[in-house]
Scaffold this active site. Sequence first.
Site, PDB file in Angstrom:
ATOM      1  CB  CYS A  50      -0.969  -0.024   1.063  1.00 37.16           C
ATOM      2  SG  CYS A  50      -0.018  -0.137   2.841  1.00 37.16           S
ATOM      3  N   GLY A 115       7.345  -4.670  11.233  1.00 40.89           N
ATOM      4  CA  GLY A 115       7.953  -5.975  10.755  1.00 40.89           C
ATOM      5  C   GLY A 115       7.092  -6.585   9.624  1.00 40.89           C
ATOM      6  CD  GLN A 116       1.700  -5.254   8.681  1.00 42.91           C
ATOM      7  OE1 GLN A 116       1.539  -4.153   8.288  1.00 42.91           O
ATOM      8  NE2 GLN A 116       0.288  -5.644   9.098  1.00 42.91           N
ATOM      9  N   GLY A 189      -9.349  -4.732  11.265  1.00 40.45           N
ATOM     10  CA  GLY A 189      -7.971  -5.393  10.564  1.00 40.45           C
ATOM     11  C   GLY A 189      -7.322  -6.367  11.868  1.00 40.45           C
ATOM     12  CB  ALA A 190      -6.904  -9.689  12.083  1.00 38.84           C
ATOM     13  N   GLY A 191      -3.896  -7.548  11.513  1.00 34.25           N
ATOM     14  CA  GLY A 191      -2.258  -7.602  11.223  1.00 34.25           C
ATOM     15  C   GLY A 191      -1.571  -7.233  12.480  1.00 34.25           C
ATOM     16  CB  SER A 194      -5.131  -5.061  14.107  1.00 30.05           C
ATOM     17  OG  SER A 194      -5.318  -4.359  12.957  1.00 30.05           O
TER      18      SER A 194
END
Length: 439
Positions: A50, A115-116, A189-191, A194
């Site tokens: 993104c 960290g994503q 969201g669940a990343g 989140s």
Amino acid sequence: MSVLVVGLSHRSAPVPLLERVSVSGDSLVKLLHETGDSPHVAEAVIVSTCNRVEVYAVVDKFHGGVSRISELLSLHSGVPLDDLSRHLYVHYEDRAIQHVFSVACGLESMVVGEGQILGQLRKAFRLAQDEGTIGRTLHDVLQRALRVGKRAHHETGIDKAGASLVSVGLEVAAAHLGPLDAVRALVVGAGSMSGLAVATLARAGAREIIVANRTYERAVRLAESAQVPARAVELSRLEEALAEADLVVSCTGATGLVLTADQLQGVAGDGRRRFFLDLALPHDIDPAAVRALPGAALAGLDDLRTAQEAADAIGPEAVEAVRRIVADEVAAFLGAARAAAVAPTVVALRSKAAEVVEAELARLTGRLPDLDERDRREIAHTVRRVVDKLLHAPTVRVKELASAPGGDAYADALSRLFDLDPKAPEAVTRADITEGTEP
């Protein structure tokens, strides 16, 4: 062949432009193949998130590679090349390796140290493997980058910036809503961000946490991790959950708005005081719609802090420690790569020497047919030892010299000094690539 990076990110381009250039699904696969099939390009990997679109390539000509990759990004995005070029950055050879390693460590991210990006790099790497556009060079670069990223997170406090950003956002929310132990919070969201939001809200003693996510099972797991009352809802029930919430934290990876004007209009008349925290890029929440809500306030990433402020929040020593790790890893990687580049020439030289020895031993046998087998073996052993000793020092030394900048010139000098067949090192290289392309 050299490594080239052509890309744009939140640092070089506005969000609307990033949204236009970002590619996924079949479009990403098509762009990947068109890049890999381009003149002057031998390998290609594309990272598209993104807030970042970067093409990693191995090219034989710098200008030809940059021009073609820029043209393809323009064609796929519909952005005129002249407009796009103003926002593109280019890194080449050593600087390209440094950039990829820095990206893996989170130094180039909107939220310093997040960290994503490691998962995003790994996904891009696997797609290139599946589509056959990656070769030995980018395989080695990305494998090392992933290891460097893991090392940076393990050895430093770089990943605390994300937690700091969530904490600051919730402090702003508390200034609007009052103590967070009285609020019902909706987390969309669940990343990883989140997860940080849920953990921080739980420590603050939130009255209840509702987690909404496109994949319901992930929402359930995140809700179950909270140490306060929490439940999961499917994304289709977002408006219903919104009506219950005092605080909304949204941080998805969506490329468009998640909370739209129509959805927010549904709670316009309930009189509830609300705070919206948008931690996504591009934004999840329609800011104009929030401004139209009585008693509502909104904060986004731009309102909270710049990347530099996030770095200051975790202490400059952590960022500097990561930069040292990157510098050390780049130096080690390039040194090993340069030494490896001269290896085929060394192998070719030793092969030529072995051929000369065998030819001379065969000639000796023809001239002295009466030599017994024992003497023949002793002579052969002695000749081979002499050749090995003569070649040992120069071949070891040339590998050492090759690890320094400009070391590739030593392989050429070795070829010229010993009149090696240019095809011999190439044959060794091709055999090595064939045997070593799997991760």
